[in-house]
Design a protein around this motif. Structure first.
Motif, PDB file in Angstrom:
ATOM      1  N   PHE A   1      34.738  -3.646   8.530  1.00  0.00           N
ATOM      2  CA  PHE A   1      35.256  -2.922   9.688  1.00  0.00           C
ATOM      3  C   PHE A   1      36.697  -3.329   9.967  1.00  0.00           C
ATOM      4  O   PHE A   1      37.555  -2.475  10.207  1.00  0.00           O
ATOM      5  N   TYR A   2      36.974  -4.619   9.937  1.00  0.00           N
ATOM      6  CA  TYR A   2      38.344  -5.074  10.195  1.00  0.00           C
ATOM      7  C   TYR A   2      39.309  -4.611   9.115  1.00  0.00           C
ATOM      8  O   TYR A   2      40.418  -4.169   9.402  1.00  0.00           O
ATOM      9  N   LYS A   3      38.870  -4.712   7.863  1.00  0.00           N
ATOM     10  CA  LYS A   3      39.741  -4.269   6.768  1.00  0.00           C
ATOM     11  C   LYS A   3      39.979  -2.760   6.853  1.00  0.00           C
ATOM     12  O   LYS A   3      41.062  -2.260   6.578  1.00  0.00           O
ATOM     13  N   TYR A   4      38.941  -2.027   7.263  1.00  0.00           N
ATOM     14  CA  TYR A   4      39.041  -0.574   7.433  1.00  0.00           C
ATOM     15  C   TYR A   4      40.005  -0.242   8.567  1.00  0.00           C
ATOM     16  O   TYR A   4      40.852   0.648   8.446  1.00  0.00           O
ATOM     17  N   MET A   5      39.894  -0.968   9.684  1.00  0.00           N
ATOM     18  CA  MET A   5      40.777  -0.713  10.821  1.00  0.00           C
ATOM     19  C   MET A   5      42.237  -1.002  10.465  1.00  0.00           C
ATOM     20  O   MET A   5      43.139  -0.367  10.986  1.00  0.00           O
ATOM     21  N   ASP A   6      42.437  -1.955   9.591  1.00  0.00           N
ATOM     22  CA  ASP A   6      43.804  -2.296   9.164  1.00  0.00           C
ATOM     23  C   ASP A   6      44.243  -1.523   7.918  1.00  0.00           C
ATOM     24  O   ASP A   6      45.303  -1.796   7.355  1.00  0.00           O
ATOM     25  N   ASN A   7      43.404  -0.593   7.450  1.00  0.00           N
ATOM     26  CA  ASN A   7      43.691   0.253   6.278  1.00  0.00           C
ATOM     27  C   ASN A   7      43.978  -0.543   5.007  1.00  0.00           C
ATOM     28  O   ASN A   7      44.838  -0.167   4.213  1.00  0.00           O
ATOM     29  N   ILE A   8      43.246  -1.637   4.816  1.00  0.00           N
ATOM     30  CA  ILE A   8      43.470  -2.435   3.610  1.00  0.00           C
ATOM     31  C   ILE A   8      42.201  -2.640   2.776  1.00  0.00           C
ATOM     32  O   ILE A   8      42.256  -3.272   1.730  1.00  0.00           O
ATOM     33  N   TYR A   9      41.074  -2.106   3.227  1.00  0.00           N
ATOM     34  CA  TYR A   9      39.823  -2.360   2.515  1.00  0.00           C
ATOM     35  C   TYR A   9      39.859  -1.821   1.091  1.00  0.00           C
ATOM     36  O   TYR A   9      39.462  -2.499   0.158  1.00  0.00           O
ATOM     37  N   ARG A  10      40.349  -0.603   0.913  1.00  0.00           N
ATOM     38  CA  ARG A  10      40.407  -0.013  -0.424  1.00  0.00           C
ATOM     39  C   ARG A  10      41.215  -0.896  -1.371  1.00  0.00           C
ATOM     40  O   ARG A  10      40.795  -1.164  -2.493  1.00  0.00           O
ATOM     41  N   ASN A  11      42.350  -1.364  -0.917  1.00  0.00           N
ATOM     42  CA  ASN A  11      43.198  -2.212  -1.765  1.00  0.00           C
ATOM     43  C   ASN A  11      42.505  -3.524  -2.121  1.00  0.00           C
ATOM     44  O   ASN A  11      42.604  -4.001  -3.254  1.00  0.00           O
ATOM     45  N   ILE A  12      41.786  -4.101  -1.158  1.00  0.00           N
ATOM     46  CA  ILE A  12      41.070  -5.352  -1.420  1.00  0.00           C
ATOM     47  C   ILE A  12      39.964  -5.122  -2.443  1.00  0.00           C
ATOM     48  O   ILE A  12      39.779  -5.931  -3.354  1.00  0.00           O
ATOM     49  N   ILE A  13      39.231  -4.022  -2.318  1.00  0.00           N
ATOM     50  CA  ILE A  13      38.162  -3.703  -3.268  1.00  0.00           C
ATOM     51  C   ILE A  13      38.741  -3.523  -4.670  1.00  0.00           C
ATOM     52  O   ILE A  13      38.203  -4.046  -5.651  1.00  0.00           O
ATOM     53  N   VAL A  14      39.825  -2.783  -4.770  1.00  0.00           N
ATOM     54  CA  VAL A  14      40.424  -2.539  -6.082  1.00  0.00           C
ATOM     55  C   VAL A  14      40.898  -3.852  -6.696  1.00  0.00           C
ATOM     56  O   VAL A  14      40.664  -4.113  -7.884  1.00  0.00           O
ATOM     57  N   GLN A  15      41.535  -4.706  -5.908  1.00  0.00           N
ATOM     58  CA  GLN A  15      42.019  -5.988  -6.424  1.00  0.00           C
ATOM     59  C   GLN A  15      40.878  -6.913  -6.819  1.00  0.00           C
ATOM     60  O   GLN A  15      40.965  -7.638  -7.800  1.00  0.00           O
ATOM     61  N   SER A  16      39.790  -6.873  -6.060  1.00  0.00           N
ATOM     62  CA  SER A  16      38.682  -7.793  -6.301  1.00  0.00           C
ATOM     63  C   SER A  16      37.763  -7.375  -7.437  1.00  0.00           C
ATOM     64  O   SER A  16      37.265  -8.219  -8.176  1.00  0.00           O
ATOM     65  N   TYR A  17      37.510  -6.082  -7.574  1.00  0.00           N
ATOM     66  CA  TYR A  17      36.458  -5.633  -8.477  1.00  0.00           C
ATOM     67  C   TYR A  17      36.903  -4.701  -9.594  1.00  0.00           C
ATOM     68  O   TYR A  17      36.096  -4.336 -10.434  1.00  0.00           O
ATOM     69  N   CYS A  18      38.131  -4.295  -9.585  1.00  0.00           N
ATOM     70  CA  CYS A  18      38.536  -3.274 -10.543  1.00  0.00           C
ATOM     71  C   CYS A  18      39.811  -3.708 -11.265  1.00  0.00           C
ATOM     72  O   CYS A  18      40.790  -4.089 -10.629  1.00  0.00           O
ATOM     73  N   ASN A  19      39.792  -3.608 -12.575  1.00  0.00           N
ATOM     74  CA  ASN A  19      40.992  -3.923 -13.352  1.00  0.00           C
ATOM     75  C   ASN A  19      41.968  -2.756 -13.332  1.00  0.00           C
ATOM     76  O   ASN A  19      43.173  -2.939 -13.410  1.00  0.00           O
ATOM     77  N   ASP A  20      41.434  -1.570 -13.230  1.00  0.00           N
ATOM     78  CA  ASP A  20      42.238  -0.348 -13.229  1.00  0.00           C
ATOM     79  C   ASP A  20      42.403   0.125 -11.787  1.00  0.00           C
ATOM     80  O   ASP A  20      41.432   0.255 -11.053  1.00  0.00           O
ATOM     81  N   THR A  21      43.626   0.355 -11.363  1.00  0.00           N
ATOM     82  CA  THR A  21      43.864   0.778  -9.977  1.00  0.00           C
ATOM     83  C   THR A  21      43.554   2.246  -9.749  1.00  0.00           C
ATOM     84  O   THR A  21      43.553   2.709  -8.622  1.00  0.00           O
ATOM     85  N   ASN A  22      43.294   2.976 -10.820  1.00  0.00           N
ATOM     86  CA  ASN A  22      42.946   4.386 -10.668  1.00  0.00           C
ATOM     87  C   ASN A  22      41.432   4.521 -10.519  1.00  0.00           C
ATOM     88  O   ASN A  22      40.682   4.271 -11.453  1.00  0.00           O
TER      89      ASN A  22
END
Length: 173
Positions: free
Chosen positions: A104-125
């Motif tokens: 919820f906090y990451k969503y409110m700050d509009n950074i959750y997607r970026n954190i998920i991509v950095q944490s779990y995905c090698n490809d940013t697409n």
């Protein structure tokens, strides 16, 4: 990536179901007590009538607040999100990408997607399904936290009601 996102979504969804069940159980219990008090109101001794009125008022207020928690699209209310965000500020610094409060906090700050991509995905697409799933995770986490916020607030009102009830009993006795 898709399996990890599905796992996160399933976990958040279970929290949402738990929050809704808890709120509905609370509503049911309060309404049963209010109905019982109102149906027996005329049989109560006159000195205990203020106590009954006090109980009915606070339980009715709790029911109304809980019923409000069942309104669809609560997560679209900026006021409700702001209240929930200020109440659960302890989750702000959490690096947890699975817990609904942190999401919820990451969503409110509009950074959750970026954190998920950095944490779990090698490809940013991300493909469309993954993007949609991330958005669904964010929305579901917001709804779950808001419902839990309503429950917490209602419990505080109920405790205030119990305290005022004890004062009323001491005055009437």
């Amino acid at each position: 990536m898709k399996e990890k996102l599905k796992y996160i979504y399933d976990d958040i969804y279970r929290w949402l179901v738990f929050a809704e069940a808890k709120n509905l159980a609370f509503i049911t219990i309060c309404l049963v007590i209010v109905e019982n008090i109102i149906s027996n109101a005329f049989n109560v001794e006159s000195q205990w009538f203020p106590v009954s009125v006090c109980i009915v008022i606070f339980l009715s207020l709790c029911c109304i607040l809980m019923i409000c928690s069942m309104i669809p699209f609560l997560n679209n209310s900026k006021f409700v999100k702001k209240c929930a965000k200020s109440r659960y500020h302890k989750y702000k610094s959490s690096s947890n990408t699975i817990f609904y409060g942190s999401i919820f906090y990451k969503y409110m700050d509009n950074i959750y997607r970026n954190i998920i991509v950095q944490s779990y995905c090698n490809d940013t697409n991300l493909n469309k399904f993954e993007e949609d799933l991330i958005q669904q995770i964010e929305e579901t986490a917001a709804v779950a936290l808001i419902k839990i916020y309503f429950f917490d607030t209602t419990i505080k009102i109920l405790l205030l009601g119990i305290c005022s009830l004890l004062v009323t009993i001491m005055i009437c006795a």
